[in-house]
Scaffold this motif. Structure first.
Motif, mmCIF file in Angstrom:
data_model
loop_
_atom_site.group_PDB
_atom_site.id
_atom_site.type_symbol
_atom_site.label_atom_id
_atom_site.label_comp_id
_atom_site.label_asym_id
_atom_site.label_seq_id
_atom_site.Cartn_x
_atom_site.Cartn_y
_atom_site.Cartn_z
ATOM 1 N N MET A 3 0.860 11.394 -0.649
ATOM 2 C CA MET A 3 -0.165 12.075 -0.425
ATOM 3 C C MET A 3 -0.823 12.366 1.066
ATOM 4 S SD MET A 3 -2.098 9.956 -3.489
ATOM 5 C CE MET A 3 -1.922 8.334 -2.601
ATOM 6 N N THR A 27 3.282 6.066 1.524
ATOM 7 C CA THR A 27 2.760 7.243 0.304
ATOM 8 C C THR A 27 1.732 7.828 0.990
ATOM 9 O OG1 THR A 27 1.320 5.630 -0.618
ATOM 10 C CG2 THR A 27 3.449 5.876 -1.544
ATOM 11 N N GLU A 114 -3.049 2.484 -4.011
ATOM 12 C CA GLU A 114 -2.149 2.393 -5.316
ATOM 13 C C GLU A 114 -2.790 3.237 -6.367
ATOM 14 O OE1 GLU A 114 0.423 -0.890 -7.823
ATOM 15 O OE2 GLU A 114 -0.998 -1.271 -6.171
ATOM 16 N N ASN A 117 -2.697 6.875 -5.931
ATOM 17 C CA ASN A 117 -1.220 7.281 -6.173
ATOM 18 C C ASN A 117 -0.912 7.337 -7.844
ATOM 19 O OD1 ASN A 117 1.776 6.658 -6.369
ATOM 20 N ND2 ASN A 117 1.203 7.922 -4.157
ATOM 21 N N GLN A 121 0.156 10.854 -9.511
ATOM 22 C CA GLN A 121 1.318 11.124 -10.288
ATOM 23 C C GLN A 121 0.959 11.752 -11.568
ATOM 24 O OE1 GLN A 121 4.700 8.158 -10.004
ATOM 25 N NE2 GLN A 121 3.386 7.148 -8.326
#
Length: 241
Positions: A3, A27, A114, A117, A121
């Protein structure tokens, strides 16, 4: 899933602390930092969408809450990072996706990332399920041309139109490259490498210095403005001994 993100804060030490946290999360890809919300908005208007904006609230001239309506247009997630608990209600009203209190701990930061994320997704999966192709207007009235994303090799901005080069030929549209980039930005295989070119990594053969060589034999210059992000992406996906 990587990201992209930016940081907005008028305190240099706060920018450094948040940048260090971001660097520890695989990430996340930090594109830039800003000491003023106005400069961040100008950057976003020029370069387009990012996935996460980490913004302070209490800033001179234009604070994070006041800038929310504009910032939300250029990101999936707006996360406020502030030293003041009393802003929580205002942040909720500004449709923020997170609220981190300074000093931000590694645990609280990684938990928030998290969570984002996972949501990211879901967004990508939904878009991919619904958008395997696009339509552009044809030369005749009420005619439309279907183009599969998987067939796109590269997209090039010309004087007043954009050429979509595919495995079977090319099509012309009057949609600008910036709008096209916004349409493609959730799809990992497309990458803007200069002010005029978006390439599909599916058809990237190799990179030699500042040159991206495609499988169709074409070569494209990697612009300085886009080079660092592109090379960082390649480094993260390069096998290491």
């Amino acid at each position: 899933m990587i990201m992209t993100c930016i940081v907005i804060d008028d305190e240099p030490h706060a920018v450094d602390e948040l940048s260090n946290l971001i660097a520890q999360v695989p990430t996340l890809n930090l594109l830039s930092t800003f000491s003023d919300a106005r400069h961040a908005i100008a950057y976003l208007q020029e370069t387009g969408h990012v996935d996460i904006i980490f913004s302070d609230i209490s800033m001179a001239v234009l604070n994070g809450i006041e800038a929310a309506d504009i910032l939300n247009k250029y990101c999936h997630f707006l996360v406020y990072v502030t030293a003041y608990r009393e802003y929580a209600l205002e942040a909720f009203g500004a449709k923020a996706d997170g609220y981190l209190l300074k000093p931000v701990t590694y645990i609280s930061f990684t938990q928030k990332v998290e969570d984002l994320n996972n949501k990211f997704q879901d967004i990508i999966k939904l878009q991919r399920d619904e958008n395997q192709f696009l339509f552009i207007k044809g030369g005749q009235k009420s005619s439309y041309i279907k183009i599969k994303y998987s067939n796109i090799v590269f997209i090039e901005a010309m004087l007043n139109y954009t050429t979509i080069n595919t495995t079977t030929g090319h099509e012309i549209t009057y949609i600008g490259l910036k709008a096209m980039g916004n349409k493609l930005q959730l799809m990992d295989e497309f990458f803007r490498i200069n002010k005029s070119i978006i390439i599909s990594l599916n058809y990237l053969d190799r990179v030699d210095g500042n040159i991206a060589r495609m499988a169709d034999g074409m070569s494209h210059q990697i612009g300085e403005k886009y080079k660092s992000v592109f090379l960082e992406f390649l480094r993260k996906h390069t096998l290491k001994p």
